[in-house]
Design an enzyme around this catalytic site. Sequence first.
Site, PDB file in Angstrom:
ATOM      1  N   HIS A   1       0.841  -1.201   0.000  1.00  0.00           N
ATOM      2  CA  HIS A   1       0.000   0.000   0.000  1.00  0.00           C
ATOM      3  C   HIS A   1       0.875   1.251   0.000  1.00  0.00           C
ATOM      4  O   HIS A   1       0.609   2.208  -0.735  1.00  0.00           O
ATOM      5  CB  HIS A   1      -0.899   0.051   1.243  1.00  0.00           C
TER       6      HIS A   1
ATOM      7  N   LYS B   1     -16.664  -6.733   5.224  1.00  0.00           N
ATOM      8  CA  LYS B   1     -15.414  -7.498   5.173  1.00  0.00           C
ATOM      9  C   LYS B   1     -14.964  -7.943   6.558  1.00  0.00           C
ATOM     10  O   LYS B   1     -13.979  -8.647   6.698  1.00  0.00           O
ATOM     11  CB  LYS B   1     -14.293  -6.674   4.529  1.00  0.00           C
TER      12      LYS B   1
ATOM     13  N   ARG C   1      -2.042  -5.882  -8.420  1.00  0.00           N
ATOM     14  CA  ARG C   1      -0.932  -6.781  -8.119  1.00  0.00           C
ATOM     15  C   ARG C   1      -0.740  -7.801  -9.230  1.00  0.00           C
ATOM     16  O   ARG C   1       0.367  -8.149  -9.569  1.00  0.00           O
ATOM     17  CB  ARG C   1      -1.180  -7.514  -6.803  1.00  0.00           C
TER      18      ARG C   1
ATOM     19  N   SER D   1      -2.942  -7.629   2.467  1.00  0.00           N
ATOM     20  CA  SER D   1      -3.261  -7.628   3.895  1.00  0.00           C
ATOM     21  C   SER D   1      -3.703  -9.010   4.348  1.00  0.00           C
ATOM     22  O   SER D   1      -3.335  -9.475   5.425  1.00  0.00           O
ATOM     23  CB  SER D   1      -4.359  -6.607   4.196  1.00  0.00           C
TER      24      SER D   1
END
Length: 167
Positions: free
Chosen positions: A20, A44, A96, A134
Amino acid sequence: MANKLIGIYPGTFDPITNGHADIISRASRICDELILAISSSVSKEPMFSIEERCQMATLYLEKYGIASNVKVMNFDGLLVNFASKVGAHFIIRGLRAVSDFEYEFQMACMNSRLDERIETIFLPASEKNQFISSKLVKEIVSLGGDISAFVIPEIKDRLIKYYQSKS
């Protein structure tokens, strides 16, 4: 400054990682002001509260001098509504892998339909950060692995403390 270019880099940042930070640093160079927009993302079920995630993001920015034109804010609800409220011109999304693109492209198209004034800019992760997420960082630390290469020491300590309190 008139017509200040404002960008938003949204996410849950649960927790914020070096990946990040890489996107934040690079995105901050293409706008006058970058808002790190931390979503409450109740669906989430984040590990850390919105306040803790904002605090960790601010720590990353301040302690490591990533960018002076970055502001941490939290939001709830539709991203385009938040973007409009803060006068943002574009949304930054990090990619990514190719697998990220399909979802991110769909979100960009939907956001464009909701508010055609806001553009989405995709930034590919740098080579050394392509695999960091994460979710993976949390999984590694939960299994006793070393995450030193993926987060700053203060966040590593918070994650270890969190999992120690669960055992």
